[in-house]
Design a protein around this motif. Structure first.
Motif, short mmCIF file in Angstrom:
data_model
loop_
_atom_site.label_atom_id
_atom_site.label_comp_id
_atom_site.label_asym_id
_atom_site.label_seq_id
_atom_site.Cartn_x
_atom_site.Cartn_y
_atom_site.Cartn_z
N LYS A 285 11.35 7.44 0.29
CA LYS A 285 11.91 6.68 1.41
C LYS A 285 10.86 5.70 1.91
N VAL A 286 11.14 4.43 1.77
CA VAL A 286 10.22 3.39 2.24
C VAL A 286 10.69 2.89 3.60
N ASP A 287 9.77 2.82 4.54
CA ASP A 287 10.11 2.43 5.91
C ASP A 287 10.20 0.90 6.03
N VAL B 12 2.57 2.41 8.07
CA VAL B 12 1.23 2.61 8.63
C VAL B 12 1.19 4.02 9.22
N PRO B 13 0.67 5.00 8.48
CA PRO B 13 0.68 6.39 8.97
C PRO B 13 -0.17 6.54 10.24
N GLY C 247 0.81 -1.21 0.00
CA GLY C 247 0.00 0.00 0.00
C GLY C 247 0.84 1.26 0.00
N LYS C 248 1.89 1.28 0.81
CA LYS C 248 2.75 2.45 0.86
C LYS C 248 3.50 2.64 -0.45
N LEU C 249 3.99 1.54 -1.02
CA LEU C 249 4.68 1.64 -2.30
C LEU C 249 3.76 2.20 -3.38
N SER C 250 2.46 1.88 -3.28
CA SER C 250 1.53 2.38 -4.30
C SER C 250 1.32 3.89 -4.19
N ASP C 251 1.62 4.48 -3.02
CA ASP C 251 1.57 5.93 -2.88
C ASP C 251 2.83 6.59 -3.43
N LEU C 252 3.88 5.79 -3.66
CA LEU C 252 5.18 6.34 -4.08
C LEU C 252 5.53 6.00 -5.52
#
Length: 519
Positions: free
Chosen positions: A210-212, A270-271, A78-83
């Protein structure tokens, strides 16, 4: 501190209904395959584990391994899809799923199968999260209710077709259980080709990505350790033991560190600001109970019909149709009603209440419960899942901007999968313990050594057991299954409370949030 980076979004005209339906065809096709691959084993697993001489714990872990990796990887996808490109990530997740399916089909023992299913889960997690992210990037929340009806219908169809297809494959001598894994690969390839031609999404360009990975790793490790403890406690070691202290303490510590990392990094997986929002926090709680319903129901009901009642895999798949039809019909009707009214809370509340009623009804199951009764309460569970599952995601998507849609959607999907993973692990451990105690009690009363039920390598390999012992095994499984659904009913009550506490909101009619002059 570094200077803030600018986000650049490739602008494109709104998609027409025809273009949306063309893109949806590929997205829904791959979602169908991914969902069916998780349910196809529900009726085939007794045969698979029996053929490989596995145990009840391994039975549970064939399912749990997939859910665990899918759960752990969902926030990352999900986070990668925002980036990065959402389309490219969907395609990568499909390739991972195809490879995992092929590897699972060639495994020779339960250990290899569990590992292969864990790898397959990485792709499944990506598919299930990214399909919803892609839909959210194409369609405004108000209109998304109607399309979510299609989404829920396809997921229900997959959960209907999966057990049926698994049963037919296992019962067909020319195929065998390995085709339960092989069959999804060619369909996924077709979906990959369709998406290449039809899926066109805006791409978010980030100058400083930057991916966590540290936070993601801590979350995955913490959840994994606690689930492993759940599977083995009270069997391999006692509740009060150094192993329990080490695993529970270690898991909680890792999750606490994950929260600390997520609160400090620039791009959290996870924001926390989103999670702290009232709607998101309550949707997370609701998703945990729905996840337990979706996965626990299909896994253990399939086992109940085969082991506890003696039906064939195909018959077990047919007997699960009432629950799946409930999901399909209710998700479609609720989706259209939500699009018309713009209101979502009443349907989520009604769905979670029906879940409690359905689970309470299943809690009285034993090895002689009438089939008409089982079908009726299974339908109630299905209707509850269909009214609440996708709508909890929609409620959260309505509150966030397009740039955060991936993280928000995957966060809900993460906790839904986590609910399923915890549900299968905990309920599987409870079931295994009650079955073992019941079998030992019955065998002792018969004057037979308690270990006789495992003489063939596994109590699930019924063909290797004497007829009298088979009856003991069936009775034990049939009578123990109702107890685990009583636990599910208790958990589902929490989902009702969360749904009632949700703030009533009107779904917006734009893809992205529109700021007012005051803001």
């Amino acid at each position: 501190m570094s200077a803030p980076t600018l986000d650049r979004v490739e602008q494109q005209r709104p998609m027409t209904h025809r273009e949306i339906m063309e893109a949806l065809s590929g997205l829904l096709l791959v979602l169908f395959v991914a969902m069916a691959s998780s349910t196809i084993v529900s009726t085939a697993l007794p045969n698979i584990i029996g053929d490989l001489n596995g145990s009840q714990t391994q039975y549970t872990w064939v399912v749990t391994a997939t859910l665990l990796t899918a759960t752990a990887s969902t926030p990352i996808w999900g986070k990668l899809s925002d980036l990065y490109s959402k389309k490219l990530l969907v395609q990568i997740s499909i390739v991972v799923f195809i490879l995992g399916s092929l590897i699972a089909g060639f495994t020779q023992n339960t250990e290899q199968l569990i590992a292969a299913r864990a790898f397959q889960g990485l792709g499944m997690g990506g598919v299930q999260a990214l399909v919803q992210v892609a839909i959210a990037a194409m369609i405004p929340p108000r209109e998304r209710g109607r399309y979510n009806g299609y989404l829920g219908g396809v997921m229900a169809l997959a959960t209907v077709a999966g057990p049926l297809l698994g049963g037919l494959i296992v019962d067909t001598e020319a195929l065998g259980w390995r085709w339960c894994f092989f069959i999804g690969a060619p369909v996924a390839v077709i979906a990959l080709i369709v998406l290449q031609k039809t899926l066109h999404l805006p791409v978010l360009r980030r100058d400083d990505v930057k991916v966590d990975y540290l936070g993601a790793s801590l979350i995955a490790a913490g959840v994994s350790i606690i689930l492993i403890w759940v599977s083995f406690v009270d069997d391999a070691f006692a509740w009060l033991s150094w192993q329990t202290g080490a695993m529970v303490g270690g898991g909680v510590l890792l999750l606490a560190l994950a929260v600390l990392v997520e609160s400090r990094v620039a791009e959290p997986v996870v924001p926390l600001p989103i999670v702290r929002q009232r709607t998101t926090a309550l949707a997370i709680i609701g998703s945990l109970s729905v996840g337990m319903a979706m996965f626990g129901g299909s896994v253990f009901l399939g086992q109940y019909f085969q082991i506890g009642r003696g039906y064939s895999p195909t018959e077990a798949g047919l007997l699960m149709i009432p629950m799946m039809l409930g999901i399909m019909i209710s998700s479609t009707i609720a989706g259209k009603a939500i699009t018309k009214s713009g209101r979502i809370k009443p349907y989520v509340v009604a769905g979670t209440i029906l879940l409690v009623i359905g689970f309470a009804g299943l809690s009285v199951l034993d090895h002689e419960t009438p089939l008409w009764y089982i079908g009726s309460v299974m339908a109630l569970v299905g209707i509850g899942v269909g009214m609440s599952m996708q709508n909890l995601v929609l409620a959260v998507q309505n509150t966030v901007s397009l740039k955060d849609i991936g993280a928000a959607s995957s966060t809900i999907a993460f906790f839904r999968s986590l609910g399923g993973t915890i549900g299968v692990s905990v309920l599987g451990a409870v079931l295994a313990r009650r079955v073992a105690d019941s079998m030992a009690e019955q065998l002792t009363a018969m004057g037979v050594p308690a270990g006789s039920a495992s003489s063939g390598g596994s109590s699930l390999n019924l063909g290797a057991l004497p007829e009298s012992i088979q009856h003991v095994v069936r009775t034990a499984y049939g009578d123990a299954t109702g107890h685990i659904f009583l636990i599910s009913a208790g958990v589902a009550v929490i989902g009702v409370i969360a749904a009632i506490a949700m703030k009533p909101t009107e779904l917006r009619s734009t893809v992205d949030l529109v700021k007012t002059g005051a803001e």
